[in-house]
Design a protein around this motif. Structure first.
Motif, mmCIF file in Angstrom:
data_model
loop_
_atom_site.group_PDB
_atom_site.id
_atom_site.type_symbol
_atom_site.label_atom_id
_atom_site.label_comp_id
_atom_site.label_asym_id
_atom_site.label_seq_id
_atom_site.Cartn_x
_atom_site.Cartn_y
_atom_site.Cartn_z
ATOM 1 N N MET A 195 0.840 -1.190 0.000
ATOM 2 C CA MET A 195 0.000 0.000 0.000
ATOM 3 C C MET A 195 0.875 1.239 0.000
ATOM 4 O O MET A 195 1.895 1.294 0.667
ATOM 5 N N GLU A 196 0.415 2.216 -0.765
ATOM 6 C CA GLU A 196 1.204 3.426 -0.982
ATOM 7 C C GLU A 196 0.822 4.518 -0.001
ATOM 8 O O GLU A 196 -0.345 4.687 0.328
ATOM 9 N N TYR A 197 1.837 5.241 0.435
ATOM 10 C CA TYR A 197 1.665 6.437 1.255
ATOM 11 C C TYR A 197 2.692 7.448 0.784
ATOM 12 O O TYR A 197 3.696 7.068 0.174
ATOM 13 N N VAL B 223 8.434 -1.828 -6.487
ATOM 14 C CA VAL B 223 8.445 -0.902 -7.628
ATOM 15 C C VAL B 223 7.041 -0.312 -7.826
ATOM 16 O O VAL B 223 6.881 0.892 -8.028
ATOM 17 N N HIS B 224 6.019 -1.165 -7.734
ATOM 18 C CA HIS B 224 4.642 -0.678 -7.897
ATOM 19 C C HIS B 224 4.325 0.404 -6.868
ATOM 20 O O HIS B 224 3.887 1.500 -7.210
ATOM 21 N N GLU B 225 4.557 0.084 -5.599
ATOM 22 C CA GLU B 225 4.167 1.019 -4.536
ATOM 23 C C GLU B 225 5.010 2.293 -4.586
ATOM 24 O O GLU B 225 4.517 3.383 -4.302
ATOM 25 N N ALA B 226 6.264 2.157 -4.976
ATOM 26 C CA ALA B 226 7.110 3.353 -5.083
ATOM 27 C C ALA B 226 6.586 4.248 -6.203
ATOM 28 O O ALA B 226 6.518 5.477 -6.045
ATOM 29 N N LEU B 227 6.196 3.647 -7.316
ATOM 30 C CA LEU B 227 5.702 4.447 -8.448
ATOM 31 C C LEU B 227 4.400 5.164 -8.109
ATOM 32 O O LEU B 227 4.048 6.159 -8.738
ATOM 33 N N HIS B 228 3.696 4.663 -7.113
ATOM 34 C CA HIS B 228 2.516 5.388 -6.637
ATOM 35 C C HIS B 228 2.898 6.769 -6.113
ATOM 36 O O HIS B 228 2.057 7.644 -6.015
ATOM 37 N N ASN B 229 4.154 6.970 -5.746
ATOM 38 C CA ASN B 229 4.516 8.306 -5.297
ATOM 39 C C ASN B 229 4.485 9.303 -6.450
ATOM 40 O O ASN B 229 4.419 10.498 -6.227
ATOM 41 N N ASP C 31 -4.723 6.315 -10.696
ATOM 42 C CA ASP C 31 -3.561 6.005 -9.844
ATOM 43 C C ASP C 31 -3.152 4.540 -9.999
ATOM 44 O O ASP C 31 -2.000 4.236 -10.274
ATOM 45 N N GLU C 32 -4.092 3.611 -9.899
ATOM 46 C CA GLU C 32 -3.717 2.194 -10.023
ATOM 47 C C GLU C 32 -3.304 1.841 -11.454
ATOM 48 O O GLU C 32 -2.346 1.104 -11.667
ATOM 49 N N GLY C 33 -4.041 2.364 -12.430
ATOM 50 C CA GLY C 33 -3.740 2.044 -13.823
ATOM 51 C C GLY C 33 -2.419 2.637 -14.275
ATOM 52 O O GLY C 33 -1.584 1.947 -14.867
ATOM 53 N N SER D 54 -9.586 -0.870 -12.676
ATOM 54 C CA SER D 54 -8.649 0.135 -12.175
ATOM 55 C C SER D 54 -7.225 -0.165 -12.617
ATOM 56 O O SER D 54 -6.537 0.708 -13.125
ATOM 57 N N TYR D 55 -6.782 -1.387 -12.380
ATOM 58 C CA TYR D 55 -5.370 -1.708 -12.620
ATOM 59 C C TYR D 55 -5.105 -1.974 -14.102
ATOM 60 O O TYR D 55 -4.147 -1.458 -14.666
ATOM 61 N N VAL D 56 -5.944 -2.819 -14.699
ATOM 62 C CA VAL D 56 -5.643 -3.286 -16.061
ATOM 63 C C VAL D 56 -6.180 -2.309 -17.111
ATOM 64 O O VAL D 56 -5.442 -1.817 -17.952
#
Ligand SMILES: [Zn+2]
Length: 608
Positions: free
Chosen positions: A324-326, A346-352, A369-371, A429-431
């Motif tokens: 989970m991203e913060y 990598v996924h959660e970091a890219l959420h930044n 955000d997810e996509g 959302s993601y795909v």
């Protein structure tokens, strides 16, 4: 004369303000005193709230996320009644005992010294203001509260499945966002978030044995030690049972932290980038050490590709129940194989980038955000992997085709909380959000796309961009009209499917290829034709709605730009200017970027 000057001033300030764009501001100061034996804390919160809207506010709303972890809460009922519950939640909330539930109790709330009337409705604190907050005015809210940290069920909580003591996310009374659409006081039922831009000054007093990590720069690292002290400096031995950790986080819209006595704490340095912190429980696999090395390299690529990460620190912390991203941090679980650990980090970091800095309203536009994050994740993992492929997103098309086959699609305009299945929410959302970018890259071409992605980051960082804000950047960068694509891709469940219907070898003495639009959604087509002598011709058919063409892309040497295919026409003929040309092979979009849900009918010879 004065009037004219005033008018000019008005025009110039309006043009700076991105067509009247405004956003609220929240400045938090919190003092938290944690009782780690009872898993409870007391909090004092001072919130200076600036109303930058053109509206007068008579109410405000706070999120009280911990209240979701009580039997009978909206999150509990939603989880027990949705068709495909998240197994992490299922019926677990309904079974929490009084000492295991979460809560926020608001003991006192004032506005500029005046006591306020308030009302708790589940996870939302509704507050009637003592005095309206006028446009441009500030108000200071002082709150005393006490909270109990729930047993970890979803994201936040104590004692997660891997034994991390405190995953402190969505953990404090948080002002809801008010934007051009008004209040977004969404009750917490388990999905997405939206917060006010601002800054945080947080002091957390907790038993000395705990090691903390999270959002924000530690202000008293030499007092704290625990791997934070300047190398060579002995941490001061402070008296008392507790340490007070003082964090400051500028220009963020949330603040998260985690604590465990057994965290191993390492740091690495990204050249010309942030310091990376890794906090995790004993790891015998060596994966976390390997991660530190490779993730530090990946961070440089992320900076170069998506725009420069603007903070001085990023922390990868074991905690929560997945990833989970913060802002400036992520909480992820351990116990994965190395590939999985790298991928989630990598996924959660890219959420930044796509959440942290480009703070879209995730509840309304989870696909942004997810996509976007998933798209960037695929890109980075492919680029740093051993065998990079041309299109790392191609598998997504199959997953969209499955959703379509299952017949449970809902348009991307669906609010995250209101998708009827977790399955559709996830794929959408993601795909579908990731494939949205893949389609744009295909429509405008690689060069304009990557320019646009960076321009989007630079123009909208530290703001709340909407889908249209993103699209306008892409339109300006590519010179193409793109709203038709977003309207259909996001606002409907229309899909893409093109077929090669027939090859007429000698229609009026010429070779004609007939194409058919089987799905409703129109798209420009790149078509590769190979004749029996091995000659390759690329045909490009723009959609009329684009009002322009994509420039030829790498490798498309012999390229013919054909007339527009107007979307009202179900069929289109490519008239090959050659008699009896023997065609060996035709492929619609050999790059596999076009999200055609049935690829089989897009090639000739027709598959048997
Ligand atoms: Zn994500």
């Amino acid at each position: 004369m004065i009037r004219i000057i005033a008018a000019l001033l008005f025009i110039s300030s309006a043009s700076f303000a991105q067509h009247g764009y405004w956003q609220q501001h929240a400045s938090y100061q919190m003092e938290i005193d944690m009782d780690a034996t009872k898993h409870q804390f007391t909090g004092k919160q001072k919130l200076v709230y600036t109303n930058n809207s053109p509206d007068t506010l008579t109410k405000v709303f706070y999120h009280l996320y911990f209240n979701a972890f009580q039997p009978g809460s909206m999150m509990d009922v939603r989880s027990r009644t949705i068709r495909d519950a998240d197994p992490r939640v299922a019926d677990r909330i309904s079974k929490l005992k009084p000492e295991e539930i979460g809560y926020h109790k608001i003991n006192k709330l004032t506005q500029d010294g005046m006591p306020l009337k308030f009302h708790v409705q589940g996870t939302v604190l509704e507050v009637d203001l003592a005095k309206p907050i006028l446009p441009g005015a500030k108000a200071e809210f002082l709150m005393d509260f006490n909270s109990q940290v729930p047993l970890q069920v979803r994201r936040s909580g104590r004692d997660n499945a891997q034994g991390v003591d405190y995953s402190m996310t969505q953990w404090y009374p948080k002002m809801a966002e008010y934007d051009y659409e008004g209040w977004h006081s969404d009750p917490y039922v388990g999905r997405e978030f939206y917060g006010v831009w601002g800054d945080f000054d947080v002091k957390i007093s907790i038993d000395k044995k705990y090691v903390l990590g999270g959002t924000g720069y530690l202000q008293n690292s030499n007092e704290i030690g625990h791997g934070y002290a300047t190398p060579g400096v002995e941490a001061k031995q402070l008296l008392g049972e507790k340490l007070t950790w003082h964090f400051v986080a500028p220009q963020v819209h949330d603040f998260a932290w985690a604590a465990d006595p057994d965290y191993v704490h390492h740091t690495t340095q990204v050249p010309d980038g942030p310091t990376l912190h890794f906090l995790y429980l004993t790891d015998t696999t060596g994966n976390w050490l390997r991660l530190q090395n490779e993730f530090t390299g990946a961070f440089t690529l992320m900076n170069e590709t998506f725009g420069k990460y603007p903070y001085k620190q990023f922390s990868v912390i074991q905690g929560g129940d997945g990833g989970m991203e913060y802002p400036m941090a992520t909480l992820i679980t351990s116990g994965r194989n190395y590939g999985g650990l790298l991928s989630v980090t990598v996924h959660e970091a890219l959420h930044n980038w796509y959440y942290g800095v480009l703070a879209t309203n995730e509840s309304k536009y989870p696909w942004m955000d997810e996509g976007f994050t998933s798209y960037a994740q695929d890109y980075v993992l492919n680029a740093i992997g051993k065998n990079p492929v041309g299109n790392p997103h191609a598998n997504d098309i199959q997953r969209l085709a499955e959703l379509h086959k299952n017949g449970v699609e809902e348009p991307l305009t669906t609010h995250a909380d209101h998708y009827q299945t977790n399955y559709c929410y996830g794929i959408s959302s993601y795909v579908q959000g990731s494939v949205f970018l893949m389609q744009l890259e295909y429509i405008v071409g690689k060069e304009a796309f990557w320019k646009g992605m960076k321009r989007y980051f630079n123009e909208w960082k530290f703001k709340h961009p909407t889908p249209n804000d993103f699209l306008r950047v892409m339109e300006k960068t590519s010179g193409l009209e793109l709203n038709w694509f977003m309207d259909l891709w996001v606002g409907t469940t229309q899909y893409i499917d093109y077929s090669i219907e027939e090859i007429e070898k000698e229609k009026k003495g010429r070779t004609v290829i007939e194409l058919k639009r089987v799905g409703q959604l129109p798209m420009p087509l790149d078509i590769k034709v190979v004749d029996k002598d091995g000659n390759i011709t690329w045909y490009y058919i723009p959609v009329g709605l684009m009002r322009g063409e994509k420039p030829g892309e790498e490798g498309q040497i012999n390229r013919v730009v054909l007339p527009d295919w107007e979307w009202t026409n179900p069929t289109y003929e490519i008239d090959i200017d050659q008699k009896k040309r023997k065609i060996e092979r035709i492929t619609i979009d050999p790059s596999n970027r076009l999200a055609d849900l049935n690829n089989l009918n897009g090639v000739y010879p027709f598959p048997k």
